[in-house]
Design a protein around this motif. Structure first.
Motif, PDB file in Angstrom:
ATOM      1  N   TYR A   1      12.737 -12.446  -7.509  1.00  0.00           N
ATOM      2  CA  TYR A   1      11.376 -12.819  -7.148  1.00  0.00           C
ATOM      3  C   TYR A   1      10.642 -13.293  -8.394  1.00  0.00           C
ATOM      4  CZ  TYR A   1      12.663 -10.084  -3.073  1.00  0.00           C
ATOM      5  OH  TYR A   1      13.319  -9.602  -1.975  1.00  0.00           O
ATOM      6  N   SER A   2       9.811 -14.305  -8.227  1.00  0.00           N
ATOM      7  CA  SER A   2       9.069 -14.844  -9.369  1.00  0.00           C
ATOM      8  C   SER A   2       7.685 -14.210  -9.446  1.00  0.00           C
ATOM      9  CB  SER A   2       8.983 -16.365  -9.281  1.00  0.00           C
ATOM     10  OG  SER A   2       8.378 -16.737  -8.065  1.00  0.00           O
ATOM     11  N   CYS A   3       7.688 -12.889  -9.655  1.00  0.00           N
ATOM     12  CA  CYS A   3       6.442 -12.149  -9.839  1.00  0.00           C
ATOM     13  C   CYS A   3       6.735 -10.861 -10.600  1.00  0.00           C
ATOM     14  CB  CYS A   3       5.759 -11.860  -8.506  1.00  0.00           C
ATOM     15  SG  CYS A   3       6.714 -10.816  -7.415  1.00  0.00           S
ATOM     16  N   ASP A   4       5.698 -10.176 -10.991  1.00  0.00           N
ATOM     17  CA  ASP A   4       5.774  -8.950 -11.760  1.00  0.00           C
ATOM     18  C   ASP A   4       6.462  -7.831 -10.966  1.00  0.00           C
ATOM     19  OD1 ASP A   4       4.216  -6.221 -12.467  1.00  0.00           O
ATOM     20  OD2 ASP A   4       4.337  -7.520 -14.233  1.00  0.00           O
ATOM     21  N   PRO A   5       7.265  -6.968 -11.625  1.00  0.00           N
ATOM     22  CA  PRO A   5       7.914  -5.845 -10.932  1.00  0.00           C
ATOM     23  C   PRO A   5       6.921  -4.905 -10.251  1.00  0.00           C
ATOM     24  CG  PRO A   5       8.865  -6.106 -13.113  1.00  0.00           C
ATOM     25  CD  PRO A   5       7.696  -7.045 -13.027  1.00  0.00           C
ATOM     26  N   ASN A   6       5.711  -4.759 -10.799  1.00  0.00           N
ATOM     27  CA  ASN A   6       4.709  -3.891 -10.174  1.00  0.00           C
ATOM     28  C   ASN A   6       4.329  -4.379  -8.780  1.00  0.00           C
ATOM     29  OD1 ASN A   6       4.043  -1.750 -12.128  1.00  0.00           O
ATOM     30  ND2 ASN A   6       3.509  -3.486 -13.431  1.00  0.00           N
ATOM     31  N   LYS A   7       4.267  -5.680  -8.608  1.00  0.00           N
ATOM     32  CA  LYS A   7       3.919  -6.244  -7.305  1.00  0.00           C
ATOM     33  C   LYS A   7       5.051  -6.004  -6.308  1.00  0.00           C
ATOM     34  CE  LYS A   7       1.998 -10.393  -5.213  1.00  0.00           C
ATOM     35  NZ  LYS A   7       1.530 -11.758  -5.449  1.00  0.00           N
ATOM     36  N   VAL A   8       6.287  -6.209  -6.739  1.00  0.00           N
ATOM     37  CA  VAL A   8       7.447  -5.952  -5.876  1.00  0.00           C
ATOM     38  C   VAL A   8       7.480  -4.469  -5.502  1.00  0.00           C
ATOM     39  CG1 VAL A   8       9.968  -6.017  -5.702  1.00  0.00           C
ATOM     40  CG2 VAL A   8       8.746  -7.877  -6.865  1.00  0.00           C
ATOM     41  N   TRP A   9       7.266  -3.590  -6.493  1.00  0.00           N
ATOM     42  CA  TRP A   9       7.238  -2.141  -6.259  1.00  0.00           C
ATOM     43  C   TRP A   9       6.183  -1.783  -5.205  1.00  0.00           C
ATOM     44  CZ3 TRP A   9       9.611   2.389  -7.502  1.00  0.00           C
ATOM     45  CH2 TRP A   9       8.894   3.557  -7.298  1.00  0.00           C
ATOM     46  N   LEU A  10       4.995  -2.354  -5.343  1.00  0.00           N
ATOM     47  CA  LEU A  10       3.900  -2.070  -4.416  1.00  0.00           C
ATOM     48  C   LEU A  10       4.312  -2.382  -2.981  1.00  0.00           C
ATOM     49  CD1 LEU A  10       0.938  -1.240  -3.973  1.00  0.00           C
ATOM     50  CD2 LEU A  10       0.339  -3.636  -4.348  1.00  0.00           C
ATOM     51  N   TYR A  11       4.902  -3.529  -2.772  1.00  0.00           N
ATOM     52  CA  TYR A  11       5.314  -3.903  -1.418  1.00  0.00           C
ATOM     53  C   TYR A  11       6.483  -3.047  -0.923  1.00  0.00           C
ATOM     54  CZ  TYR A  11       2.137  -7.798  -0.920  1.00  0.00           C
ATOM     55  OH  TYR A  11       0.999  -8.554  -0.776  1.00  0.00           O
ATOM     56  N   LEU A  12       7.439  -2.738  -1.773  1.00  0.00           N
ATOM     57  CA  LEU A  12       8.555  -1.891  -1.351  1.00  0.00           C
ATOM     58  C   LEU A  12       8.095  -0.506  -0.917  1.00  0.00           C
ATOM     59  CD1 LEU A  12      11.373  -2.691  -3.945  1.00  0.00           C
ATOM     60  CD2 LEU A  12      11.319  -3.314  -1.518  1.00  0.00           C
ATOM     61  N   THR A  13       7.042   0.004  -1.537  1.00  0.00           N
ATOM     62  CA  THR A  13       6.564   1.344  -1.212  1.00  0.00           C
ATOM     63  C   THR A  13       5.466   1.361  -0.151  1.00  0.00           C
ATOM     64  OG1 THR A  13       5.017   1.288  -3.083  1.00  0.00           O
ATOM     65  CG2 THR A  13       7.180   2.283  -3.469  1.00  0.00           C
ATOM     66  N   LYS A  14       4.995   0.195   0.270  1.00  0.00           N
ATOM     67  CA  LYS A  14       3.950   0.096   1.300  1.00  0.00           C
ATOM     68  C   LYS A  14       4.363  -0.955   2.336  1.00  0.00           C
ATOM     69  CE  LYS A  14       1.236   2.822  -1.069  1.00  0.00           C
ATOM     70  NZ  LYS A  14       1.515   4.224  -0.915  1.00  0.00           N
ATOM     71  N   PRO A  15       5.181  -0.587   3.311  1.00  0.00           N
ATOM     72  CA  PRO A  15       5.720  -1.572   4.254  1.00  0.00           C
ATOM     73  C   PRO A  15       4.689  -2.231   5.170  1.00  0.00           C
ATOM     74  CG  PRO A  15       6.297   0.638   4.944  1.00  0.00           C
ATOM     75  CD  PRO A  15       5.665   0.757   3.594  1.00  0.00           C
ATOM     76  N   THR A  16       3.489  -1.671   5.285  1.00  0.00           N
ATOM     77  CA  THR A  16       2.479  -2.301   6.140  1.00  0.00           C
ATOM     78  C   THR A  16       1.476  -3.138   5.355  1.00  0.00           C
ATOM     79  OG1 THR A  16       1.174  -0.259   6.086  1.00  0.00           O
ATOM     80  CG2 THR A  16       2.655  -0.564   7.965  1.00  0.00           C
ATOM     81  N   LEU A  17       1.610  -3.184   4.042  1.00  0.00           N
ATOM     82  CA  LEU A  17       0.710  -3.973   3.208  1.00  0.00           C
ATOM     83  C   LEU A  17       0.827  -5.448   3.588  1.00  0.00           C
ATOM     84  CD1 LEU A  17      -1.276  -3.940   0.792  1.00  0.00           C
ATOM     85  CD2 LEU A  17       0.706  -4.277  -0.686  1.00  0.00           C
ATOM     86  N   ASN A  18      -0.282  -6.045   3.997  1.00  0.00           N
ATOM     87  CA  ASN A  18      -0.319  -7.454   4.439  1.00  0.00           C
ATOM     88  C   ASN A  18       0.697  -7.739   5.541  1.00  0.00           C
ATOM     89  OD1 ASN A  18      -2.387  -8.122   2.689  1.00  0.00           O
ATOM     90  ND2 ASN A  18      -0.979  -8.639   1.037  1.00  0.00           N
ATOM     91  N   ASN A  19       1.085  -6.704   6.289  1.00  0.00           N
ATOM     92  CA  ASN A  19       2.037  -6.835   7.410  1.00  0.00           C
ATOM     93  C   ASN A  19       3.342  -7.521   7.014  1.00  0.00           C
ATOM     94  OD1 ASN A  19       0.288  -5.615   9.356  1.00  0.00           O
ATOM     95  ND2 ASN A  19      -0.898  -7.506   9.308  1.00  0.00           N
ATOM     96  N   TRP A  20       3.827  -7.243   5.795  1.00  0.00           N
ATOM     97  CA  TRP A  20       5.027  -7.939   5.325  1.00  0.00           C
ATOM     98  C   TRP A  20       6.280  -7.510   6.086  1.00  0.00           C
ATOM     99  CZ3 TRP A  20       9.553  -6.379   2.892  1.00  0.00           C
ATOM    100  CH2 TRP A  20       9.602  -5.069   2.418  1.00  0.00           C
TER     101      TRP A  20
END
Length: 126
Positions: A10-29
């Motif tokens: 992914y072309s973004c910071d690891p913190n952003k990837v971590w956030l989404y991996l740990t919050k499956p309903t964030l922005n309904n991803w």
């Protein structure tokens, strides 16, 4: 037991990837999850799936933003999942290991994992 290893970039910071991996309903991803409840200490959670089932998760390791490991149970299906996040700045590589029991003879865990990583890629725009 069926096992697989899948790597995604992914072309973004690891913190952003971590956030989404740990919050499956964030922005309904995660299109397959309709609700998510996490314990106060963050080490257990329940995903409410769009098909009406629930997935119970017990985290065994959470090292932000480098490693996430858990055991899960969804009906008769159980297993473990580990994600290692490598990189920094504007690039992240995620290596995921999935071990699953109870999927059936012809099920492919790699396909299930790749579908979720593709959902994440679409959300991150990476």
């Amino acid at each position: 037991m069926k096992s697989c290893v899948v790597t995604a970039n992914y072309s973004c910071d690891p913190n952003k990837v971590w956030l989404y991996l740990t919050k499956p309903t964030l922005n309904n991803w995660r299109k397959d999850v309709s609700g998510y409840e996490e314990s106060d200490d963050g080490m257990s959670a329940t995903e409410k799936n769009t098909d009406g089932s629930e997935t119970r998760i017990v985290f065994t390791r959470k090292e932000k933003p480098r490693c996430l490991s858990c055991n899960f149970q969804k009906g008769k299906i159980s297993g473990s999942f580990t994600a290692l996040l490598l990189g920094g700045g504007d690039s992240t590589s995620v290596e995921c290991t999935l071990d699953v029991n109870g999927l059936g003879l012809f099920a492919k865990p790699a396909k299930l994992l790749e579908e979720r990583l593709d959902m994440l890629r679409q959300t991150l725009g990476a």
